[in-house]
Scaffold this active site. Sequence first.
Site, PDB file in Angstrom:
ATOM      1  N   ASP A  59      -0.098 -14.615 -51.935  1.00 15.32           N
ATOM      2  CA  ASP A  59      -1.058 -14.298 -50.875  1.00 15.32           C
ATOM      3  C   ASP A  59      -0.936 -12.875 -50.369  1.00 15.32           C
ATOM      4  OD1 ASP A  59       1.223 -14.310 -49.335  1.00 15.32           O
ATOM      5  OD2 ASP A  59       0.733 -16.146 -48.251  1.00 15.32           O
ATOM      6  N   ASP A  82       2.515 -18.706 -56.852  1.00 16.11           N
ATOM      7  CA  ASP A  82       2.980 -19.244 -55.578  1.00 16.11           C
ATOM      8  C   ASP A  82       2.238 -20.551 -55.321  1.00 16.11           C
ATOM      9  OD1 ASP A  82       4.168 -19.284 -52.933  1.00 16.11           O
ATOM     10  OD2 ASP A  82       2.189 -18.724 -52.196  1.00 16.11           O
ATOM     11  N   ASP A  88       4.657 -13.111 -49.846  1.00 18.19           N
ATOM     12  CA  ASP A  88       5.056 -12.960 -51.246  1.00 18.19           C
ATOM     13  C   ASP A  88       5.178 -11.487 -51.646  1.00 18.19           C
ATOM     14  OD1 ASP A  88       5.152 -15.724 -51.992  1.00 18.19           O
ATOM     15  OD2 ASP A  88       2.981 -15.748 -51.867  1.00 18.19           O
TER      16      ASP A  88
END
Length: 654
Positions: A524, A335, A528
């Site tokens: 995180d 991410d 996500d």
Amino acid sequence: MSDACCGHDAPGVGDPPEAERVWDVSELRAAAVAGVLLAGALVSWWVDAPRWVVLALQASALLAGASTFVPSTLKRLVQGKIGVGTLMTIAAVGAVLLGQLGGAAMLAFLFAISEGLEEYSFARARRGLRALLSLVPDEATVLRDGAETVVSPAELRVGDRMLVRPGERIATDGVIRSGASALDVSAITGESVPVEAGPDDEVFAGSINGAGALEVEVTATAEDNSLARIVRIVEAEQARKGASQRLADRIAKPLVPGIMVAATLIAAVGSLLGDPSVWIERALVVLVAASPCALAIAVPVTVVAAIGAASKLGVLVKGGAALEALGAVRGVALDKTGTLTRNQPAVVEVATASGATREEVLRVAAALEARSEHPLAQAILAEVPGARPAADVSAVTGAGLVGHLDGRRVRLGRPGWLDAGELAADVQRMQRAGATAVLVEAGGRVLGAIAVRDELRPEAADVVRWLRHHGYDIAMLTGDNVATATALGAEAGIDAVHAELRPEDKARLVRELGQERPTAMVGDGVNDAPALAAADLGIAMGAMGTDVAIETADVALMGDDLRHLPQVLHHARRARRIMLQNIGLSLAIIAVLMPLALLGVLGLAAVVFVHELAEVFVIANGLRAGRTRPLSPTAFSALMNPVERNLSERLART
């Protein structure tokens, strides 16, 4: 642990304290007694003592050694469970019936040693994890009724105010209410640099306070603080077995009854075709030779040792399944926000026009953003401490802000809503570089453009380079626009950039990547969550104190340093190699010893010795997974090109 295994079940939450020393293990004490008695029997035989003395010493040695596994074997038999202890008990009884009391005593002695070493290996491996709890100090100072009182951490209540003096450890989780200091959190998160903390910042149990005194409001009791929660989660998750461990179980469980059937057939058929005493003895030797004890403990010891070692790196690995998957990962999906970047937008450039200065552009922008909570506003306000708010500020949805400052109408907003004029080229350049550009206007003329960007973590490019060098395929997943994502991806060294993704799009993409190769998703742990769940392995970044991150992911990097990722991947790969080595060795021992026992090449004592020696080796090899150390900075800098390396070395010398 499998029922096929020879030893005790792995200790769980609430079990008695584990052995601190080898002598604390009752099985090893019994084995020592058996060994002394066997040595006495051997000396008695050498000096030609009466036969009854030799037999008495051998029988006593047999009883001492058998006491470590026969009672538990009988208990399991009552429950309908057949394990390696069953094979050893049958072999010992058979040896006695065949008149080989010394051989039976030797079998019990060596098997007791393996039992004790297995128990000690689990205790030693788990102490690495349990050691986290020892980071909590024995005493804490609280402010009650205006006075300082020293109490045990167990007596702390939510809402109490702790006084943490310089150099002291923090007794439980809390929030700083007064004071500022630098905290050493290396033992918890693996961060090598002290973390600055001040009012309203969270602090965690076990952190070491620096030079400043702190007043901390307790937010969790000793039983429910971050350290205790981590230990509970890992111990509960250790029941989850990885693929290698399940493979060992699948082999060992049917192997035990299969060995018993094979030994029975050998004894029966051999007795019909030859000397019954010879073939019954060989059947007993085959029974011992094929015992899968080493196979059954090969992986659990490695798993527990590796998970305990990972905790020292500031990484929470939730059980054998997660460790196995981590070692098999060959693709990493990262991410962007909060993982590759700091999630702290900052002003990276200010372009001016109409004779305005940089300070004037920022002052006007800060006046409009003074009461905003938007991340971009915080970046601008960080450049202008104590900014004076503008008057009559109002928001134009999807465009920007309007207000009055020093008798002039001022505006701040996106290009398109405000005309960039002579700054059009600068705005385009900012956007191509991956920044968000906002224009500032006063009295109807554009004063300047401000570029705000969430910068990459300083270690991100080195980490990506390390991953690529070690054969990992890397992709970046983000909800940001294509221009920003592409620019940051190029800066980090990532070619596969997927932008403008919603949470469900990330989950779908991670599943697609997983079809090509085992893939881990690093995020995180909050927005996500769908992608973390969809991946072969979910890794939460910066999860210390975040329940949702720890519970959602299979692995949690407790600190905010992205270099923890290659460290734990390297550690898991090594642990997986050790698992496979142990399984291969265990199967090889069985494959070699069985035919030798069947052909009469090896007798009972020789088979027992070789088999238990191999088991000791497997345990020792598994414990190697508990020895690890963080990757040194040179592990990353060595992958830089010569120009980068020389620059890095010059900066280090400076």
